[in-house]
Design a protein around this motif. Structure first.
Motif, short mmCIF file in Angstrom:
data_model
loop_
_atom_site.label_atom_id
_atom_site.label_comp_id
_atom_site.label_asym_id
_atom_site.label_seq_id
_atom_site.Cartn_x
_atom_site.Cartn_y
_atom_site.Cartn_z
N ASP A 180 -0.06 -7.46 1.34
CA ASP A 180 0.16 -8.59 2.26
C ASP A 180 1.60 -9.12 2.21
O ASP A 180 1.85 -10.26 2.55
CB ASP A 180 -0.87 -9.70 2.02
CG ASP A 180 -0.82 -10.24 0.60
OD1 ASP A 180 -0.04 -9.72 -0.22
OD2 ASP A 180 -1.59 -11.17 0.31
N ILE A 182 5.10 -7.96 3.93
CA ILE A 182 5.54 -7.03 4.96
C ILE A 182 7.06 -7.07 5.08
O ILE A 182 7.65 -8.16 5.10
CB ILE A 182 4.94 -7.45 6.34
CG1 ILE A 182 3.43 -7.63 6.24
CG2 ILE A 182 5.33 -6.46 7.44
CD1 ILE A 182 2.65 -6.39 5.88
N LEU A 219 6.47 -2.25 7.30
CA LEU A 219 5.34 -1.80 6.47
C LEU A 219 5.12 -2.75 5.31
O LEU A 219 5.93 -3.65 5.08
CB LEU A 219 5.57 -0.37 5.97
CG LEU A 219 6.79 -0.08 5.14
CD1 LEU A 219 6.56 1.16 4.27
CD2 LEU A 219 8.00 0.19 6.04
N SER A 220 4.02 -2.53 4.60
CA SER A 220 3.76 -3.31 3.38
C SER A 220 4.16 -2.47 2.16
O SER A 220 4.36 -1.25 2.27
CB SER A 220 2.27 -3.66 3.29
OG SER A 220 1.52 -2.48 3.02
N TYR A 255 6.73 -12.19 4.73
CA TYR A 255 7.19 -11.41 5.89
C TYR A 255 8.71 -11.49 5.90
O TYR A 255 9.28 -12.59 6.03
CB TYR A 255 6.63 -12.02 7.19
CG TYR A 255 7.12 -11.33 8.44
CD1 TYR A 255 6.41 -10.27 9.01
CD2 TYR A 255 8.30 -11.75 9.07
CE1 TYR A 255 6.87 -9.64 10.16
CE2 TYR A 255 8.76 -11.12 10.22
CZ TYR A 255 8.03 -10.08 10.75
OH TYR A 255 8.48 -9.46 11.88
#
Ligand code: NAP
Length: 289
Positions: A180, A182, A219-220, A255
């Motif tokens: 979770d 990113i 992407l993570s 993020y």
């Protein structure tokens, strides 16, 4: 001939710049690191600039221990804030261009679309705050500078996520990796090439400019780990976990994707896709190990 000083030259990025340097015969490099030119030693830096007068300084030196920085605040500030401020003053005094590297960790991670250079910064860790303060110190002390924010840097050299995953995959049957957070990985060899390529155009810029550079793609860390296993042919199970299941001293932005339009349009840069670059790095690691 352009005289270029590289500081922190034994780190991931500095080593990749050194590796590529022979492709640039019109540049004359001086590669230094903490043992030969400590960027926090003001007197040493001053006399270097008086004696050698580089036209460009690429500062790859930094305090990069994200978790340790939560405790070592003063030391992280010395390397990431006060030293870059002094480098900017020295560059300014001889009209040299400072190219400095910063991070996606200057952002909070609460955005829902890629961060632009002009977006509000709000770091969630000591490391991120020192890097942001370093950026601002450069802008305050310099007439012309290029600050390149990058993220998730990995390389053939040094310590990084790719090498850690490869080692852990050998040692364990299963890896648990955060799914979770990113962002976008950056192969240090790609960033090194861009920095070297843009020098002639950058030397014409007479302002303080900030750019974002990462590989293409979003992407993570979990996705990244799965790709590392696939591309290296290792049969290790990778399980996605949440950030709360892997507590660390320093918080990370959830993020941190950055918009790269500015560096592409200013310099005509073409950016490789993350998986393509990862494959090159893994091939290199397996070939040379
Ligand atoms: N790694 C990442 O994931 C990442 C992500 C985003 C942005 N960045 C930024 O990208 C840049 C390059 O990172 P990197 O991963 O290449 O870093 P790195 O591998 O940790 O290399 C940093 C280098 O700086 C040297 N250094 C430390 N203190 C110094 C001093 N006082 N004087 C001279 N050199 C000194 C280190 O030497 P010692 O090892 O001897 O201390 C090391 O060789 C940094 O500005 C970093 O903040 C990194």
């Amino acid at each position: 001939m352009i005289d270029i000083l590289v500081t922190g030259a034994y780190g991931q990025l500095g080593s990749e710049i050194k590796e590529l340097s022979s492709n640039y015969p019109h540049y004359r490099f001086d590669f230094t690191d903490a043992d030969t030119l400590d960027i926090s030693d003001e007197q040493n830096i001053k006399s270097y600039f008086e004696n050698f007068k580089p036209q460009v300084l690429i500062n790859c030196a930094a305090y990069t221990a994200v978790d340790k920085a939560e405790e070592e605040i003063t030391f992280a500030e010395l390397i990431n804030v006060h030293a870059p401020a002094n480098l900017a003053r020295q560059c300014n005094s001889i009209d040299a261009l400072l190219i400095h590297v910063s991070t996606d960790y200057v952002f909070s991670g609460k955005a829902f679309q890629p961060y632009k250079e002009s977006d509000i910064t709000d770091p969630v860790s000591v490391y991120g705050k020192t890097k942001l303060d370093g950026e601002n110190a450069i802008r305050a002390n310099s007439k012309k500078s290029i600050i390149i924010r990058t993220s998730w840097l990995y390389s053939y050299y040094g310590k990084n996520f790719v090498k850690t995953m490869l080692k852990l995959a050998h040692d364990r049957g299963e890896l648990r990796v955060i799914a979770d957070q990113i962002g976008s990985p950056t192969y240090a060899a790609d960033l090194a090439k861009v920095i070297l390529d843009i020098i002639p155009q950058s030397m014409k810029i007479q302002t303080n400019e900030t750019f974002h550079y990462t590989n293409e793609g979003v992407l993570s860390w979990y996705d990244f780990a799965v790709a590392i296993m696939e591309l290296s042919g290792l049969k290790c199970k990778v399980t996605p976990i949440e950030t709360k299941d892997y507590p660390t001293p320093a918080a990370r932005p959830s993020y941190s994707v950055m918009n790269k339009s500015k560096i592409k349009s200013t310099f005509g840069v073409e950016i490789p896709y993350w998986r393509h670059s990862l494959k090159l790095c893994i091939t290199r690691l397996f070939r040379l190990s």
